[in-house]
Design a protein around this motif. Structure first.
Motif, PDB file in Angstrom:
ATOM      1  N   HIS A 154      62.548  28.325  18.291  1.00 20.52           N
ATOM      2  CA  HIS A 154      61.130  28.299  18.635  1.00 20.52           C
ATOM      3  C   HIS A 154      60.379  29.079  17.559  1.00 20.52           C
ATOM      4  CE1 HIS A 154      63.551  30.767  21.523  1.00 20.52           C
ATOM      5  NE2 HIS A 154      62.982  31.732  20.848  1.00 20.52           N
ATOM      6  N   ASP A 201      56.910  31.036  21.848  1.00 23.08           N
ATOM      7  CA  ASP A 201      56.251  31.048  20.549  1.00 23.08           C
ATOM      8  C   ASP A 201      57.025  31.940  19.583  1.00 23.08           C
ATOM      9  OD1 ASP A 201      55.654  33.649  21.273  1.00 23.08           O
ATOM     10  OD2 ASP A 201      53.567  33.211  21.790  1.00 23.08           O
ATOM     11  N   GLU A 202      56.490  32.117  18.387  1.00 26.68           N
ATOM     12  CA  GLU A 202      57.227  32.839  17.351  1.00 26.68           C
ATOM     13  C   GLU A 202      57.467  34.299  17.730  1.00 26.68           C
ATOM     14  OE1 GLU A 202      57.116  33.562  12.514  1.00 26.68           O
ATOM     15  OE2 GLU A 202      55.403  32.643  13.528  1.00 26.68           O
ATOM     16  N   VAL A 226      56.651  29.828  27.773  1.00 20.55           N
ATOM     17  CA  VAL A 226      56.274  29.232  26.487  1.00 20.55           C
ATOM     18  C   VAL A 226      56.885  30.065  25.373  1.00 20.55           C
ATOM     19  CG1 VAL A 226      54.382  28.571  24.967  1.00 20.55           C
ATOM     20  CG2 VAL A 226      54.128  28.327  27.445  1.00 20.55           C
ATOM     21  N   GLY A 263      57.321  28.813  16.425  1.00 21.66           N
ATOM     22  CA  GLY A 263      55.879  29.012  16.512  1.00 21.66           C
ATOM     23  C   GLY A 263      55.091  27.888  15.857  1.00 21.66           C
ATOM     24  N   LYS A 264      53.769  28.050  15.844  1.00 20.31           N
ATOM     25  CA  LYS A 264      52.901  27.011  15.296  1.00 20.31           C
ATOM     26  C   LYS A 264      52.741  27.196  13.790  1.00 20.31           C
ATOM     27  CE  LYS A 264      50.259  26.451  19.545  1.00 20.31           C
ATOM     28  NZ  LYS A 264      48.944  26.586  20.187  1.00 20.31           N
TER      29      LYS A 264
END
Length: 211
Positions: free
Chosen positions: A133, A97-98, A95, A135-136
């Protein structure tokens, strides 16, 4: 243990094997440490994976054999670069993510400080950055802003490398298009066609003369 997902016992066995071989064969010692890195990559522990890839490189001897083309120092650089590239690839797995994006970017940045990097390694560094990528984010505008910032950094990174590696103008054209800069994108595409074609033709001609 590895196939059953028992990471602790698998890592312990490999480390013990590496320790047992330290005096007998530094190369095999490094091989088993590298396997620990692969193990942790498989199970998503990127930090430990990067650590063991580094330890594997440090364990490999830098003997200089006359039959080899490269000097001991050059081979040491190649081994170190390979360890960093494996560490970077570990951060690219799973996965994304940031925080993983930032860690991977830092590792790849260190890899690209070395001289005479094989193009596939440079390509992996670029593809890692192009994954964007970021992140959220809490809203759509933040996602767009973060992606554009990341692409801007990617463009700066590519420009520094493109003169030595004309193939990278192809990626620069893509990045410019993703940033909405159509004129710049066409310009870089033309650079790619002109410079890479000439570059490829030169080396093709040189190879034919050598044969």
């Amino acid at each position: 243990w590895w196939s059953r997902g028992d990471v602790t016992d698998a890592a312990g066995a490999l480390v013990r094997r590496s320790e047992a071989l330290k005096e007998k064969s530094a190369t095999l010692c490094g091989y088993y440490l590298n396997e620990v890195g692969r193990l942790y990559t498989t199970f998503g522990d990127r930090q430990k994976a990067a650590k063991f890839f580094r330890l594997a490189c440090e364990a490999v001897p830098d003997y200089s054999y006359p039959k080899y083309e490269h000097s001991a120092a050059d081979r040491r650089d190649m081994v170190s670069m390979s360890g960093l590239a494996l560490g970077a690839a570990a951060w690219d797995c799973g996965v994304l993510d940031e925080s993983c994006a930032v860690q991977a970017a830092e590792f790849w940045k260190s890899v690209l400080l070395y001289e005479d990097i094989p193009f596939p390694v440079t390509q992996e560094a670029i593809l890692s950055r192009l994954a964007v990528h970021a992140g959220k984010r809490t809203n759509k505008s933040e996602v767009v802003t973060c992606a554009l910032d990341w692409l801007g950094e990617c463009a700066d990174f590519l420009i520094r490398l493109a003169e030595k590696m004309p193939r990278l103008y192809h990626y620069l054209s893509l990045v410019a298009a993703l940033r909405g800069r159509s004129v710049e994108s066409r310009k870089f595409h033309k650079e790619y066609i002109d410079k890479y074609r000439n570059f490829a033709s030169f080396y093709s001609l040189s190879a034919s003369y050598r044969h």
